[in-house]
Design a protein around this motif. Structure first.
Motif, short mmCIF file in Angstrom:
data_model
loop_
_atom_site.label_atom_id
_atom_site.label_comp_id
_atom_site.label_asym_id
_atom_site.label_seq_id
_atom_site.Cartn_x
_atom_site.Cartn_y
_atom_site.Cartn_z
N ILE A 34 -4.50 -1.69 7.86
CA ILE A 34 -3.84 -2.23 6.67
C ILE A 34 -4.49 -1.69 5.40
O ILE A 34 -3.82 -1.18 4.49
CB ILE A 34 -3.89 -3.78 6.67
N ASN A 35 -5.82 -1.83 5.32
CA ASN A 35 -6.55 -1.35 4.14
C ASN A 35 -8.01 -1.11 4.55
O ASN A 35 -8.82 -2.04 4.57
CB ASN A 35 -6.48 -2.37 3.01
N ASP A 321 -10.25 -11.37 0.62
CA ASP A 321 -9.72 -10.88 -0.65
C ASP A 321 -8.20 -10.74 -0.57
O ASP A 321 -7.68 -9.86 0.14
CB ASP A 321 -10.36 -9.53 -0.98
N LYS A 322 -7.49 -11.57 -1.31
CA LYS A 322 -6.02 -11.57 -1.25
C LYS A 322 -5.39 -10.42 -2.03
O LYS A 322 -4.19 -10.18 -1.93
CB LYS A 322 -5.47 -12.91 -1.79
N THR A 323 -6.20 -9.71 -2.82
CA THR A 323 -5.65 -8.54 -3.52
C THR A 323 -5.52 -7.35 -2.57
O THR A 323 -4.77 -6.41 -2.84
CB THR A 323 -6.55 -8.15 -4.71
N GLN A 328 -1.68 -14.28 4.99
CA GLN A 328 -1.60 -14.56 6.43
C GLN A 328 -2.63 -13.79 7.25
O GLN A 328 -2.80 -14.05 8.43
CB GLN A 328 -0.20 -14.22 6.96
N ILE A 329 -3.35 -12.84 6.62
CA ILE A 329 -4.28 -12.02 7.39
C ILE A 329 -5.43 -12.84 7.95
O ILE A 329 -5.95 -12.58 9.04
CB ILE A 329 -4.82 -10.84 6.53
N SER A 330 -5.82 -13.89 7.21
CA SER A 330 -6.90 -14.75 7.70
C SER A 330 -6.46 -15.49 8.96
O SER A 330 -7.23 -15.65 9.91
CB SER A 330 -7.31 -15.76 6.62
#
Length: 376
Positions: A34-35, A321-323, A328-330
């Protein structure tokens, strides 16, 4: 080393730790796709949870929040564990948890009851739901998984209908106990001061530990526990030995329901959360209880640590980090670890298989050596 690995407790601990490491590793791989720039830090943030705060007072206070939600998760874990020991899979724990939350909140907000009565009412209401599953299983041979799943949704929608009568006027959430009925809130007995003034830390934590000890003693040290486990192994053999197998099945699911219902009350009677009457899915607490039971090696004491860990990573997901990643990743990371908890018994089976193979090899080698010595 081989002798140590043959110990069931050591096997459970090793299997659980391996599942946790694998879950974190797979979660890390997903985050890399994803990042990649923030993947490692995201995993660290999940594991740190309350340690993400720099001030010690905030750390202790937020540790209290994690523990507040650990108590109901532990009760759901005990519910699953207790029934599984008797050969039953209580997937209806989620609906029983909801029934406990409904009964405790309605008794507190509509009838103005104090916390002991609200807690007792929650236990009775959820036990009744468990009894229904038990009766269907014992007398009509209806699989407890099927009836449990159906009752999960029945319990959810009935709860929404009932608690709609005690919700706030302008929102879908139930009234705050602190303003509507403070005497229904579980007492802190000084624990709030231990956790830096956290108002939600309550007697629910020691109560859940006491229940763990009771269940441990009941299963391992009493005649009733022996009969229940015997019924789970083979109900026909139990019947032949004079045990009331139908009664044992019903009693097991009734106790399982009572434990889950108590879990629902231990959360909502802290005023930590309000029930949302528009909720359309069963709360994950009950299903997480299944994972906690297996991660803890189906042992009441092990469930304490497993329940805390699962709640720790679930709460820790909020600090990602939501940026860089969606909200939903958590949940995804926590879900991966929880999913892999189901492989605890597979890993233990693989360990035992390997140990048995090594034992056979050792015996064969000894026989060859002995035979060779005789030939000489």
């Amino acid at each position: 080393m081989k002798k140590l690995l043959k110990n069931d407790a050591v096997q459970s601990l090793f299997a659980s730790l391996l599942c946790i490491v694998l879950g974190l590793f797979i979660g890390y791989i997903v985050l890399l796709f994803i990042n990649p720039s923030g993947a490692f830090q995201a995993i660290i943030d999940v594991m740190k949870n309350f340690m993400n705060y720099s001030k010690s007072t905030l750390q202790i206070k937020n540790l209290g929040n994690t523990i507040v939600k650990t108590a109901p998760l532990l009760m759901c874990s005990l519910s699953v564990l207790f029934c599984y020991k008797v050969g039953l899979f209580n997937i209806g724990v989620a609906g029983q948890y909801v029934a406990g939350a409904c009964a405790s909140l309605y008794a507190a907000l509509a009838w103005g009851w104090s916390w002991p009565l609200c807690l007792l009412f929650a236990i009775v209401a959820a036990a009744l739901l468990g009894t229904i599953v038990g009766l269907l299983k014992a007398y009509f041979n209806v699989n407890e998984v099927i009836s449990g799943i159906m009752l999960n949704w029945i319990g959810l929608y009935l709860t929404n209908m009932i608690l709609a009568k005690v919700k706030e006027t302008t929102s879908p959430y139930t009234l705050h106990l602190s303003s509507a009925n403070p005497k229904a809130i579980l007492p802190a007995v000084g624990l709030d001061k231990v956790f830096a003034g956290n108002p939600y830390v309550s007697i629910g934590i020691p109560l859940s530990i006491i229940v763990v000890i009771i269940i441990k003693v009941l299963l391992d040290k009493t005649k009733l526990g022996y009969e229940l486990k015997a019924t789970g192994f083979n109900k026909n053999a139990a019947k032949y030995c004079g045990m009331a197998e139908k009664r044992n099945i019903i009693l097991t699911l009734t106790i399982g329901g009572a434990l889950a219902g108590m879990g629902g009350a231990l959360l909502y009677l802290t005023d930590y959360e309000q029930w949302q009457v528009t909720i359309s899915s069963v709360p994950g607490m009950g299903f997480n209880g299944i994972a906690a039971a297996f991660l803890g090696g189906l042992d009441p004491i092990g469930s304490i640590f497993a329940s805390y860990f699962i709640q720790h990573i679930t709460s820790g997901g909020a600090y990602v980090d939501k940026t860089m990643y969606c909200s939903q990743i958590s949940d995804l990371i926590a879900s991966l670890i929880i999913y892999l908890c189901g492989f605890v018994f597979f890993i233990k089976y693989a360990i035992n298989l390997r140990l048995a193979k090594n034992d056979r090899t050792d015996v064969r080698d000894k026989v060859v050596v002995k035979k060779g010595g005789e030939d000489k």
